[in-house]
Design a protein around this motif. Sequence first.
Motif, PDB file in Angstrom:
ATOM      1  N   GLY A   1       1.186  -1.259  -0.427  1.00 53.36           N
ATOM      2  CA  GLY A   1       0.258   0.140  -0.094  1.00 53.36           C
ATOM      3  C   GLY A   1       0.820   1.443   0.123  1.00 53.36           C
ATOM      4  N   ILE A   2       2.117   1.076  -0.207  1.00 55.48           N
ATOM      5  CA  ILE A   2       3.011   2.568   0.476  1.00 55.48           C
ATOM      6  C   ILE A   2       4.027   2.005  -0.573  1.00 55.48           C
ATOM      7  CG2 ILE A   2       4.497   3.877   1.436  1.00 55.48           C
ATOM      8  CD1 ILE A   2       2.815   2.345   4.355  1.00 55.48           C
ATOM      9  N   HIS A   3       3.993   3.672  -1.085  1.00 55.06           N
ATOM     10  CA  HIS A   3       5.301   3.301  -2.691  1.00 55.06           C
ATOM     11  C   HIS A   3       6.277   3.896  -2.492  1.00 55.06           C
ATOM     12  CE1 HIS A   3       3.118   0.048  -4.574  1.00 55.06           C
ATOM     13  NE2 HIS A   3       1.906   1.052  -4.544  1.00 55.06           N
ATOM     14  N   PHE A   4       7.323   4.336  -2.216  1.00 49.82           N
ATOM     15  CA  PHE A   4       8.673   5.377  -2.533  1.00 49.82           C
ATOM     16  C   PHE A   4       9.852   5.119  -3.303  1.00 49.82           C
ATOM     17  CE2 PHE A   4       6.859   6.152   1.860  1.00 49.82           C
ATOM     18  CZ  PHE A   4       6.414   7.713   2.508  1.00 49.82           C
ATOM     19  N   GLN A   5       9.725   6.094  -4.050  1.00 46.65           N
ATOM     20  CA  GLN A   5      10.577   6.068  -5.049  1.00 46.65           C
ATOM     21  C   GLN A   5      12.382   5.008  -4.539  1.00 46.65           C
ATOM     22  OE1 GLN A   5      11.258   8.766  -7.486  1.00 46.65           O
ATOM     23  NE2 GLN A   5      12.348   8.532  -8.812  1.00 46.65           N
ATOM     24  N   ASP A   6      12.413   5.940  -3.333  1.00 41.97           N
ATOM     25  CA  ASP A   6      13.940   5.745  -2.688  1.00 41.97           C
ATOM     26  C   ASP A   6      14.015   5.251  -1.226  1.00 41.97           C
ATOM     27  OD1 ASP A   6      14.570   7.996  -4.717  1.00 41.97           O
ATOM     28  OD2 ASP A   6      14.020   9.942  -3.440  1.00 41.97           O
ATOM     29  N   TYR A   7      12.739   4.543  -1.378  1.00 40.15           N
ATOM     30  CA  TYR A   7      12.899   3.565  -0.113  1.00 40.15           C
ATOM     31  C   TYR A   7      12.648   1.900  -0.528  1.00 40.15           C
ATOM     32  CZ  TYR A   7      12.743   6.972   2.910  1.00 40.15           C
ATOM     33  OH  TYR A   7      13.151   8.481   4.334  1.00 40.15           O
ATOM     34  N   GLU A   8      12.868   0.916  -0.174  1.00 38.24           N
ATOM     35  CA  GLU A   8      13.087  -0.264  -0.053  1.00 38.24           C
ATOM     36  C   GLU A   8      12.533  -0.612   1.039  1.00 38.24           C
ATOM     37  OE1 GLU A   8      16.187  -3.802  -0.149  1.00 38.24           O
ATOM     38  OE2 GLU A   8      16.274  -2.055  -0.970  1.00 38.24           O
ATOM     39  N   PHE A   9      11.948  -1.694   0.840  1.00 36.14           N
ATOM     40  CA  PHE A   9      10.504  -2.665   2.206  1.00 36.14           C
ATOM     41  C   PHE A   9      11.458  -3.799   2.492  1.00 36.14           C
ATOM     42  CE2 PHE A   9       7.902   0.795   1.206  1.00 36.14           C
ATOM     43  CZ  PHE A   9       7.225   1.126   2.960  1.00 36.14           C
ATOM     44  N   ILE A  10      11.752  -4.002   3.341  1.00 38.79           N
ATOM     45  CA  ILE A  10      12.813  -5.725   4.454  1.00 38.79           C
ATOM     46  C   ILE A  10      11.283  -6.076   5.306  1.00 38.79           C
ATOM     47  CG2 ILE A  10      14.290  -6.744   5.521  1.00 38.79           C
ATOM     48  CD1 ILE A  10      16.314  -4.448   4.730  1.00 38.79           C
ATOM     49  N   GLU A  11      10.236  -6.828   5.661  1.00 33.70           N
ATOM     50  CA  GLU A  11       9.724  -7.110   5.974  1.00 33.70           C
ATOM     51  C   GLU A  11      10.133  -8.670   6.851  1.00 33.70           C
ATOM     52  OE1 GLU A  11       6.764  -9.955   4.980  1.00 33.70           O
ATOM     53  OE2 GLU A  11       7.163 -10.342   3.302  1.00 33.70           O
ATOM     54  N   ILE A  12      10.515  -8.670   7.847  1.00 37.00           N
ATOM     55  CA  ILE A  12      10.398  -9.887   8.701  1.00 37.00           C
ATOM     56  C   ILE A  12       9.189 -10.112   9.953  1.00 37.00           C
ATOM     57  CG2 ILE A  12      12.767 -10.432   8.556  1.00 37.00           C
ATOM     58  CD1 ILE A  12      12.058  -8.172  11.603  1.00 37.00           C
ATOM     59  N   SER A  13       8.959 -11.339  11.054  1.00 37.14           N
ATOM     60  CA  SER A  13       8.026 -11.023  11.417  1.00 37.14           C
ATOM     61  C   SER A  13       8.885 -11.263  13.209  1.00 37.14           C
ATOM     62  CB  SER A  13       7.919 -12.472  11.827  1.00 37.14           C
ATOM     63  OG  SER A  13       8.704 -13.638  12.175  1.00 37.14           O
TER      64      SER A  13
END
Length: 449
Positions: free
Chosen positions: A22-34
């Motif tokens: 749901g969130i889009h940033f050109q200069d950001y990368e998402f990392i997801e962990i639990s």
Amino acid sequence: MDTKKILVVDCDHKIRQEIISGIHFQDYEFIEISDSDKALQILSKERISIVILNISQSCDKELDLISYIKVNHSGCEIIVLSGLNEIENATRAVRHGAYLYLVKPVTPADLKLVIEKVAIRQERNLKYLESQTRLMRDLLADNDKMLRAIQLADKVAITDSTILISGESGTGKEVFARYIHMKSKRWDGPFVAVNCGAIPENLVESELFGHVKGAFTGATYQKKGLVDEANQGTLFLDEIGELSPLAQVKLLRFIQDRMVRPVGGTEEMVVDVRIIAATNRDLGEAVRTGRFREDLFYRLNVIHVTIPPLRDRRENIAKLIPFFIIKYANALDKKPPTLDPNVLAILKNYAFPGNIRELENIIERGVILSENGIVRPEDLPRNVMLDRPLIAASSGEVEEDLLDLRELEKRHIIKTLEKLNYNQSLAAKHLGLSRTTLWRKVKEHGIKL
């Protein structure tokens, strides 16, 4: 521009995916962990700008993670997500150093606004840090002694070691302490300055460590101490040499165990602060004469930074003058004036017993009194003019120094006291000194009051 990373920590895979998709940033990368354990592994390998952390009912691991990030990852901001039943835990997370908390359900649009706000804050803080670094080096690094002091500060700033800054009154010890704070991992935490010489002896413990309601006569409310105010940041103890023997004992105990118990209280709490102390005294001599505790001295003197007086680094004067001119011209909404050549010659050869603080006061006065865009000799304080060397009328060059610096300082203080009818408070203010420092200099020079 380098890609920045946002770490999303939530045990619910669905929520993690909703945030990322749901969130889009050109200069950001998402990392997801639990969970928090895996977050620690990621943090050890990646440079993370923002952490989005879900807080649970049993929140100990999340709180430990927040504390770890604040200590070891300078500049990383933490956004906490909380359910209605976990708001108390979310509040605890903010006290541990999280930027803020949001109550679920959180829409991607709301979270995006918060991330944008955090990014702006990080960028602003980074630019401020860079500007302060440039300012310190541009203004003060011309002198070898100051350059060595700045290089030492840069080296130790990233640690949590206790620092003792020594130097005469007005040399810029607090400015130097703030520079170290801004270069440290705690730069986004509080910087709390305490003038130890200004706190009455019977209130030192209450001021530093706080008190509970009813702890003593007049304690009509619970008060948070200055040490607690500095939690997650830097505690700057100015004029540390003025502390009474009893206050020295209390401070030593805190430095040893980092535990605070308010006056009248029964519970102790851990406070995470970095301590920077400053003094215009010779603490080594104070230890030898029994006026300062030896064990406290060694606790404070882990890293010792000495700031030389302005008279020993005259190279700085020429750069500090335009800096202060612009500062006060802007404050007065006035075009920055220029200096008459004679004024510059006088200032370059003046003893400055009040050091940078006195120079700043002189320039402020000159900017206020200047006419037609020029600061002239008559705009300088009378005591500066009385102590000036002989000046060649045509060139503004110094022809002869009349006095050595120590004698010049003594005469400067005497003349100031005479002009102000020996009002020590006014004289101290005029000289850019604390009253305690003025009293000490009067005693050193054998001046009769």
